[in-house]
Design a protein around this motif. Structure first.
Motif, mmCIF file in Angstrom:
data_model
loop_
_atom_site.group_PDB
_atom_site.id
_atom_site.type_symbol
_atom_site.label_atom_id
_atom_site.label_comp_id
_atom_site.label_asym_id
_atom_site.label_seq_id
_atom_site.Cartn_x
_atom_site.Cartn_y
_atom_site.Cartn_z
ATOM 1 N N TRP A 57 -2.360 -30.963 -13.994
ATOM 2 C CA TRP A 57 -3.257 -29.958 -14.363
ATOM 3 C C TRP A 57 -3.279 -30.127 -15.900
ATOM 4 C CZ3 TRP A 57 -1.492 -25.738 -17.717
ATOM 5 C CH2 TRP A 57 -2.521 -24.881 -18.246
ATOM 6 N N ALA A 58 -2.015 -30.034 -16.753
ATOM 7 C CA ALA A 58 -1.805 -29.859 -18.202
ATOM 8 C C ALA A 58 -2.546 -31.201 -18.526
ATOM 9 C CB ALA A 58 -0.345 -29.933 -18.431
ATOM 10 N N ASP A 59 -2.351 -32.287 -18.028
ATOM 11 C CA ASP A 59 -2.913 -33.448 -18.623
ATOM 12 C C ASP A 59 -4.464 -33.334 -19.000
ATOM 13 O OD1 ASP A 59 -0.438 -34.613 -18.858
ATOM 14 O OD2 ASP A 59 -0.565 -35.920 -17.015
ATOM 15 N N THR A 60 -5.183 -32.746 -18.342
ATOM 16 C CA THR A 60 -6.584 -32.436 -18.346
ATOM 17 C C THR A 60 -6.933 -31.361 -19.715
ATOM 18 O OG1 THR A 60 -6.591 -30.782 -16.766
ATOM 19 C CG2 THR A 60 -6.917 -32.913 -15.922
ATOM 20 N N LYS A 61 -6.025 -30.805 -20.330
ATOM 21 C CA LYS A 61 -6.200 -29.959 -21.249
ATOM 22 C C LYS A 61 -5.929 -30.291 -22.650
ATOM 23 C CE LYS A 61 -6.922 -27.323 -17.583
ATOM 24 N NZ LYS A 61 -8.207 -26.684 -17.134
ATOM 25 N N ASN A 62 -6.411 -29.804 -23.607
ATOM 26 C CA ASN A 62 -6.074 -29.900 -25.198
ATOM 27 C C ASN A 62 -5.732 -28.669 -25.641
ATOM 28 O OD1 ASN A 62 -7.105 -32.600 -25.131
ATOM 29 N ND2 ASN A 62 -9.126 -32.000 -25.109
ATOM 30 N N PHE A 63 -4.095 -28.751 -25.906
ATOM 31 C CA PHE A 63 -3.595 -27.491 -26.275
ATOM 32 C C PHE A 63 -3.432 -27.527 -27.812
ATOM 33 C CE2 PHE A 63 -2.464 -28.575 -22.007
ATOM 34 C CZ PHE A 63 -2.379 -27.152 -21.410
ATOM 35 N N SER A 64 -3.627 -26.281 -28.438
ATOM 36 C CA SER A 64 -3.629 -26.120 -29.906
ATOM 37 C C SER A 64 -2.692 -24.763 -30.179
ATOM 38 C CB SER A 64 -4.880 -26.170 -30.629
ATOM 39 O OG SER A 64 -5.769 -27.390 -30.285
ATOM 40 N N LEU A 65 -2.302 -24.813 -31.376
ATOM 41 C CA LEU A 65 -1.597 -23.645 -32.044
ATOM 42 C C LEU A 65 -2.625 -22.346 -31.880
ATOM 43 C CD1 LEU A 65 0.027 -24.911 -35.346
ATOM 44 C CD2 LEU A 65 1.139 -24.255 -33.018
ATOM 45 N N GLY A 66 -1.960 -21.330 -31.424
ATOM 46 C CA GLY A 66 -2.793 -20.143 -31.396
ATOM 47 C C GLY A 66 -3.378 -20.029 -29.972
ATOM 48 N N ASP A 67 -3.324 -20.910 -28.955
ATOM 49 C CA ASP A 67 -3.673 -20.861 -27.577
ATOM 50 C C ASP A 67 -2.658 -20.102 -26.981
ATOM 51 O OD1 ASP A 67 -5.999 -22.310 -28.070
ATOM 52 O OD2 ASP A 67 -5.253 -24.081 -27.410
ATOM 53 N N PHE A 68 -3.089 -19.618 -25.703
ATOM 54 C CA PHE A 68 -2.411 -18.713 -24.755
ATOM 55 C C PHE A 68 -1.946 -19.817 -23.516
ATOM 56 C CE2 PHE A 68 -2.145 -15.536 -27.711
ATOM 57 C CZ PHE A 68 -1.114 -14.600 -27.379
ATOM 58 N N LEU A 69 -1.059 -19.750 -22.777
ATOM 59 C CA LEU A 69 -0.710 -19.881 -21.632
ATOM 60 C C LEU A 69 -0.502 -18.647 -20.642
ATOM 61 C CD1 LEU A 69 1.586 -23.062 -21.468
ATOM 62 C CD2 LEU A 69 -1.275 -22.892 -21.837
ATOM 63 N N PHE A 147 6.232 -28.564 -16.230
ATOM 64 C CA PHE A 147 5.344 -29.674 -16.964
ATOM 65 C C PHE A 147 5.589 -29.578 -18.498
ATOM 66 C CE2 PHE A 147 3.349 -25.251 -17.074
ATOM 67 C CZ PHE A 147 2.760 -25.329 -18.379
ATOM 68 N N LYS A 148 5.045 -30.511 -19.010
ATOM 69 C CA LYS A 148 5.127 -30.554 -20.644
ATOM 70 C C LYS A 148 3.817 -30.866 -21.173
ATOM 71 C CE LYS A 148 6.181 -35.694 -20.306
ATOM 72 N NZ LYS A 148 7.020 -36.689 -20.384
ATOM 73 N N ILE A 149 3.671 -30.263 -22.286
ATOM 74 C CA ILE A 149 2.538 -30.340 -23.120
ATOM 75 C C ILE A 149 2.394 -30.863 -24.579
ATOM 76 C CG2 ILE A 149 1.000 -28.671 -21.595
ATOM 77 C CD1 ILE A 149 1.565 -26.598 -23.856
ATOM 78 N N ASN A 150 1.651 -31.143 -25.273
ATOM 79 C CA ASN A 150 1.639 -31.721 -26.630
ATOM 80 C C ASN A 150 0.731 -30.689 -27.323
ATOM 81 O OD1 ASN A 150 2.171 -32.820 -29.069
ATOM 82 N ND2 ASN A 150 0.266 -34.291 -29.051
ATOM 83 N N VAL A 151 1.241 -29.787 -28.033
ATOM 84 C CA VAL A 151 0.409 -28.935 -28.941
ATOM 85 C C VAL A 151 0.139 -29.376 -30.257
ATOM 86 C CG1 VAL A 151 0.305 -26.592 -29.877
ATOM 87 C CG2 VAL A 151 1.493 -27.060 -27.790
ATOM 88 N N THR A 152 -1.337 -29.548 -30.556
ATOM 89 C CA THR A 152 -1.807 -30.040 -31.960
ATOM 90 C C THR A 152 -2.098 -28.770 -32.751
ATOM 91 O OG1 THR A 152 -3.916 -29.928 -31.175
ATOM 92 C CG2 THR A 152 -2.748 -31.774 -30.622
ATOM 93 N N HIS A 153 -2.368 -29.126 -34.144
ATOM 94 C CA HIS A 153 -2.456 -27.988 -35.041
ATOM 95 C C HIS A 153 -3.522 -27.162 -34.809
ATOM 96 C CE1 HIS A 153 -1.833 -25.959 -38.941
ATOM 97 N NE2 HIS A 153 -3.126 -26.231 -39.152
#
Length: 232
Positions: A57-69, A147-153
């Motif tokens: 599930w996480a691999d299909t998303k693009n996470f950035s600062l300020g987003d919420f899970l 799960f693990k995610i990479n959070v971009t700026h």
């Protein structure tokens, strides 16, 4: 007459190119997003819901600062966030430092009647973020609840999520709030971002920002001016 027509054609081309550039620029502006972890399946281990696959599930998303899970689960499953890969791999946060790991929701194994729990977690640190449930000696984590995610700026943190001073207690610190419990982050399942941005369910339909509104007004002005030019 031919000279006037050529002038009008040049002006039309200029305004057309300008409008296309404005639309292209404004379309690149995106809002902060809310991501519901696991979508409709919620936050559970594979013993309870065999079809969950949070890493997929996480691999299909693009996470950035300020987003919420947004975690939709129950009080028999916990939610732990850590920046420490060793902690994540061990499925155990007992010996972690407060600035490395936060326990956002604590499970209650003694509960005879589980009740729904929703927790909103902001992404406030760039780089790798790890999530898991550490209950039952890590059994839930080892059974798919991680799960693990990479959070971009991205756009950077909004002001309401900017990092507090170094002296401020961590969210799972006994000094945080008036008691020893985890922070009160429980919210309804239809939670919206505090700054009223679009959720991930609407990300395909586009998002609106203040800059987009500004550019849209400019575009309308150009179109009005273009109509006047075409009349003459």
């Amino acid at each position: 007459m031919m000279e006037q027509r050529g002038y009008n054609t040049s002006v039309l081309q200029f305004f057309t190119i300008s409008c296309l550039l404005l639309l292209s620029f404004s379309g690149s502006v995106t809002a902060y997003k809310n991501y519901t972890v696991g979508d409709s399946l919620g936050w559970y281990d594979t013993l309870e819901k065999p079809n969950v696959n949070y890493q997929k599930w996480a691999d299909t998303k693009n996470f950035s600062l300020g987003d919420f899970l947004i975690f939709n689960t129950d009080n028999n499953h916990s939610i732990v966030q850590t920046y420490n890969f060793s902690t994540y791999k061990l499925c155990d946060s007992d010996d972690d430092l407060q600035n490395d790991t936060m326990e956002w929701s604590v499970a209650d194994p003694s509960a005879t009647a589980p009740h729904p729990v929703s927790v909103a977690i902001p992404l406030v640190k760039e780089g790798m973020n790890y999530f898991f449930s550490n209950d039952y000696d890590g059994e839930q984590c080892k059974n798919g609840q991680h799960f693990k995610i990479n959070v971009t700026h991205g756009q950077g943190l909004p002001k309401n999520l900017e990092e507090p001073s170094d002296d401020a207690p961590a969210p799972n610190s006994p000094d945080f709030g008036s008691d020893d419990s985890a922070p009160d982050t429980i919210v309804p399942s239809n939670f919206n971002h505090p700054i009223e941005e679009e959720s991930d369910k609407n990300e395909d339909s586009g998002s609106i920002s203040l800059l987009y509104n500004f550019l849209d007004k400019k575009l309308n002005g150009f179109l009005i001016l273009l109509g006047i030019v075409c009349i003459f």
